[in-house]
Motif scaffolding. Structure first.
Motif, PDB file in Angstrom:
ATOM      1  N   VAL A 259     -42.641  53.013  17.603  1.00  0.00           N
ATOM      2  CA  VAL A 259     -41.574  53.982  17.920  1.00  0.00           C
ATOM      3  C   VAL A 259     -41.389  54.933  16.730  1.00  0.00           C
ATOM      4  O   VAL A 259     -41.253  56.144  16.901  1.00  0.00           O
ATOM      5  CB  VAL A 259     -40.248  53.259  18.255  1.00  0.00           C
ATOM      6  CG1 VAL A 259     -39.128  54.266  18.485  1.00  0.00           C
ATOM      7  CG2 VAL A 259     -40.427  52.365  19.472  1.00  0.00           C
ATOM      8  N   ILE A 260     -41.420  54.364  15.527  1.00  0.00           N
ATOM      9  CA  ILE A 260     -41.294  55.185  14.315  1.00  0.00           C
ATOM     10  C   ILE A 260     -42.458  56.175  14.241  1.00  0.00           C
ATOM     11  O   ILE A 260     -42.276  57.360  13.967  1.00  0.00           O
ATOM     12  CB  ILE A 260     -41.288  54.294  13.039  1.00  0.00           C
ATOM     13  CG1 ILE A 260     -40.185  53.231  13.121  1.00  0.00           C
ATOM     14  CG2 ILE A 260     -41.177  55.125  11.772  1.00  0.00           C
ATOM     15  CD1 ILE A 260     -38.786  53.749  13.044  1.00  0.00           C
ATOM     16  N   ARG A 261     -43.660  55.685  14.513  1.00  0.00           N
ATOM     17  CA  ARG A 261     -44.836  56.550  14.447  1.00  0.00           C
ATOM     18  C   ARG A 261     -44.736  57.678  15.478  1.00  0.00           C
ATOM     19  O   ARG A 261     -44.983  58.838  15.178  1.00  0.00           O
ATOM     20  CB  ARG A 261     -46.104  55.711  14.670  1.00  0.00           C
ATOM     21  CG  ARG A 261     -47.357  56.514  14.423  1.00  0.00           C
ATOM     22  CD  ARG A 261     -48.626  55.687  14.371  1.00  0.00           C
ATOM     23  NE  ARG A 261     -49.739  56.589  14.193  1.00  0.00           N
ATOM     24  CZ  ARG A 261     -50.521  56.655  13.118  1.00  0.00           C
ATOM     25  NH1 ARG A 261     -50.363  55.812  12.139  1.00  0.00           N
ATOM     26  NH2 ARG A 261     -51.481  57.558  13.030  1.00  0.00           N
ATOM     27  N   PHE A 262     -44.354  57.308  16.685  1.00  0.00           N
ATOM     28  CA  PHE A 262     -44.226  58.294  17.767  1.00  0.00           C
ATOM     29  C   PHE A 262     -43.140  59.313  17.426  1.00  0.00           C
ATOM     30  O   PHE A 262     -43.317  60.520  17.618  1.00  0.00           O
ATOM     31  CB  PHE A 262     -43.904  57.563  19.078  1.00  0.00           C
ATOM     32  CG  PHE A 262     -43.937  58.446  20.289  1.00  0.00           C
ATOM     33  CD1 PHE A 262     -45.141  58.797  20.890  1.00  0.00           C
ATOM     34  CD2 PHE A 262     -42.760  58.918  20.850  1.00  0.00           C
ATOM     35  CE1 PHE A 262     -45.170  59.610  22.014  1.00  0.00           C
ATOM     36  CE2 PHE A 262     -42.779  59.734  21.981  1.00  0.00           C
ATOM     37  CZ  PHE A 262     -43.992  60.076  22.559  1.00  0.00           C
ATOM     38  N   PHE A 263     -42.025  58.842  16.905  1.00  0.00           N
ATOM     39  CA  PHE A 263     -40.900  59.704  16.509  1.00  0.00           C
ATOM     40  C   PHE A 263     -41.369  60.762  15.502  1.00  0.00           C
ATOM     41  O   PHE A 263     -41.040  61.943  15.607  1.00  0.00           O
ATOM     42  CB  PHE A 263     -39.806  58.821  15.892  1.00  0.00           C
ATOM     43  CG  PHE A 263     -38.654  59.557  15.266  1.00  0.00           C
ATOM     44  CD1 PHE A 263     -37.762  60.271  16.054  1.00  0.00           C
ATOM     45  CD2 PHE A 263     -38.455  59.521  13.891  1.00  0.00           C
ATOM     46  CE1 PHE A 263     -36.687  60.939  15.476  1.00  0.00           C
ATOM     47  CE2 PHE A 263     -37.373  60.184  13.306  1.00  0.00           C
ATOM     48  CZ  PHE A 263     -36.499  60.899  14.106  1.00  0.00           C
ATOM     49  N   ILE A 264     -42.176  60.340  14.535  1.00  0.00           N
ATOM     50  CA  ILE A 264     -42.660  61.266  13.503  1.00  0.00           C
ATOM     51  C   ILE A 264     -43.691  62.238  14.081  1.00  0.00           C
ATOM     52  O   ILE A 264     -43.663  63.423  13.793  1.00  0.00           O
ATOM     53  CB  ILE A 264     -43.198  60.466  12.300  1.00  0.00           C
ATOM     54  CG1 ILE A 264     -41.993  59.894  11.531  1.00  0.00           C
ATOM     55  CG2 ILE A 264     -44.068  61.321  11.385  1.00  0.00           C
ATOM     56  CD1 ILE A 264     -42.330  58.917  10.440  1.00  0.00           C
ATOM     57  N   LEU A 265     -44.575  61.738  14.942  1.00  0.00           N
ATOM     58  CA  LEU A 265     -45.625  62.600  15.497  1.00  0.00           C
ATOM     59  C   LEU A 265     -45.098  63.584  16.543  1.00  0.00           C
ATOM     60  O   LEU A 265     -45.753  64.563  16.859  1.00  0.00           O
ATOM     61  CB  LEU A 265     -46.738  61.740  16.119  1.00  0.00           C
ATOM     62  CG  LEU A 265     -47.586  60.952  15.125  1.00  0.00           C
ATOM     63  CD1 LEU A 265     -48.520  60.005  15.870  1.00  0.00           C
ATOM     64  CD2 LEU A 265     -48.402  61.879  14.218  1.00  0.00           C
TER      65      LEU A 265
END
Ligand code: ZN
Length: 487
Positions: free
Chosen positions: A310-316
């Motif tokens: 979720v963190i990765r998706f949020f940043i991307l």
């Protein structure tokens, strides 16, 4: 052709590596005196995206990301206690224990975020000899001076021969007014001169012998030294957070020009910041949330735990040059977006091919690639993939069909762009839920055995289950109808 926004020219440039087929990239890594927070995740994920995409384009990439374990002082680069040494003093540890402890935890967090390890991860403390040689070169070319055992960059002299401030768009006058007066200033000719080597104060525990004093290198020195050591005197890409442009990267340019007579870096790339209610997130701002806290949900600003993907998706979801404002609601929205993608991918894998294609799937690969070529426009890649979700759902619901070649291509584009390049683990979430379900089921089973034991007045068994679960961190509450538990 991949376009890279070069902070130095403030123009979009078409990326051309210095040596055909090879790319050298250097990214400023963490100072390892505390746990990684969201502000660390952004550069790591941004340059992971670039690293993955360059490899997809067929380049052989040497990716160097350093570990800062000496010389990063509390106030800018020049003054105050060394951040590692301070932590070591407070915790009564050897400084290298602090370094190892937080490096291990950084690696653990990066692996959770699916950030690939760099090709080389050099430590500043492992390159003291090289840094001393680099300082000596600057002294030999007349752009530095020794004062009371420390060596300082002679910024005024340097600025006569090279454009100091070109990366940040500052001139010397701006810098004079920005520079704070601090202790030890009297050693410097000018407030804007910065330390290349610092003589260690008697209480300073991290120091090495040098021609000038028993001391330690200035913070900026490690990146100039290790970048050129592993990537050559000229290399392709240097990255880092926007907050590093001044003074860190400006100082790196000055050090390279002063020592080598030319710049080392061809393209500078900077990711923008993550903010909380408009303020920069960071240790020195006291508003940071560590990655571990995100994963556990253990922080007052978080409504619940958020998985690493979720963190990765949020940043991307944001372009790397835009700011991202953090809130629990924004993360919940990202979580929903990621779930939609995971569901679509699971459906895609199960689709059956038909004779004809009646849904719109053409041009998806091209859209994804064009978005990546346009300065790593990850939000556009995500939007393109979401558009194809409609086609996947139409076929899944039996309202359309897809032929074998198109289905194979669609699966391949998702594998390439969502999984290999964006680095999203799409199959994991479901598996995680399954495991969580099984785990919860096992606890329920144990507690129902305990309930049975209680009814049979088998207190030994009942207490044993209760005590051992409590010791493992479970909270058990007896209720009218049975029990409740939480961790
Ligand atoms: Zn650096």
């Amino acid at each position: 052709m991949l376009e890279i926004y070069n902070s130095l020219t403030r123009l979009k440039e078409t990326f051309k590596p210095l040596h055909e087929g090879h790319v050298g990239m250097y990214v400023c890594g963490p100072t390892v005196y505390g746990d990684a927070h969201l502000g660390h995740a952004r550069p790591a994920i941004t340059f992971d995206l670039l690293y993955r995409y360059l490899q997809y384009l067929g380049y052989k990439v040497r990716y160097v990301r350093n570990i800062t374990d000496v010389g990063h002082l509390e106030h800018d680069a020049d003054e105050g206690e060394d951040k590692i040494a301070k932590k070591a003093r407070l915790e009564q540890l050897e400084p290298m224990e602090v370094v190892q402890f937080y490096t291990n935890r950084y690696h653990r967090d990066m692996a959770a975020l699916n950030v690939l390890p760099p090709s080389i991860e050099p430590h500043a403390s492992g390159h003291i000899i090289e840094q001393i040689a680099f300082v000596q070169k600057i002294l030999d070319r007349g752009y530095a001076y020794v004062s009371n055992g420390s060596v300082y960059m002679d910024v005024e002299k340097y600025a006569k021969d090279y454009p100091y401030g070109k990366l940040s768009g500052r001139n010397l006058n701006d810098i004079v007014t920005e520079t704070r007066e601090l202790d030890g200033q009297d050693e410097k000719k000018h407030s804007y001169d910065f330390a290349l080597w610092k003589k260690a104060a008697p209480e300073h525990i991290m120091h090495w012998p040098s021609p000038w004093s028993e001391g330690f290198p200035g913070w900026h020195m490690e990146c100039s030294t290790m970048g050129t050591k592993y990537l050559g005197e000229k290399f392709d890409i240097h990255g880092g957070g926007l907050d590093l442009i001044f003074p860190h990267h400006e100082a790196e340019i000055a050090q390279s020009c002063a020592a080598l007579g030319h710049e080392s870096v061809h393209y500078w790339m900077h990711n923008n910041m993550i903010t909380i209610a408009g303020k920069k997130m960071g240790k020195s701002y006291n508003n940071f949330i560590t990655l571990e806290q995100f994963f556990s949900g253990n922080h007052p600003l978080l409504s619940k735990p958020f998985g690493p993907m979720v963190i990765r998706f949020f940043i991307l979801q944001a372009h790397y040059r835009s700011t991202v404002d953090f809130s629990s609601e924004a993360l919940e929205a990202a979580e929903k977006g990621l779930q939609r993608m995971q569901e679509a991918y699971a459906r895609l894998l199960k689709l059956q091919a038909a004779k004809e294609t009646t849904v719109e799937v053409a041009g998806l690969r091209q859209r994804c690639q064009e978005a990546m070529d346009d300065d790593l426009n990850s939000p556009f890649v995500i939007a393109a993939l979401f558009d194809s979700v409609k086609a996947i759902n139409t076929v899944h619901d039996g309202k359309g069909t897809i032929n074998e070649a198109d289905l194979k291509e669609l699966k391949d584009v998702w594998q390439t762009f969502a999984i290999d390049i964006l680095g999203l683990r799409l199959e994991e979430q479901g598996a995680g839920d399954e495991k969580l379900k099984a785990f919860g089921g096992a606890i329920d089973l144990l507690l129902s055995i305990r309930l049975q034991a209680k009814q049979n007045k088998d207190w030994a068994t009942s207490d044993k289950i209760r005590n051992e679960l409590t010791a493992l961190g479970f909270q058990i509450k007896d209720t009218k109808d049975g029990f409740e538990w939480s961790i």
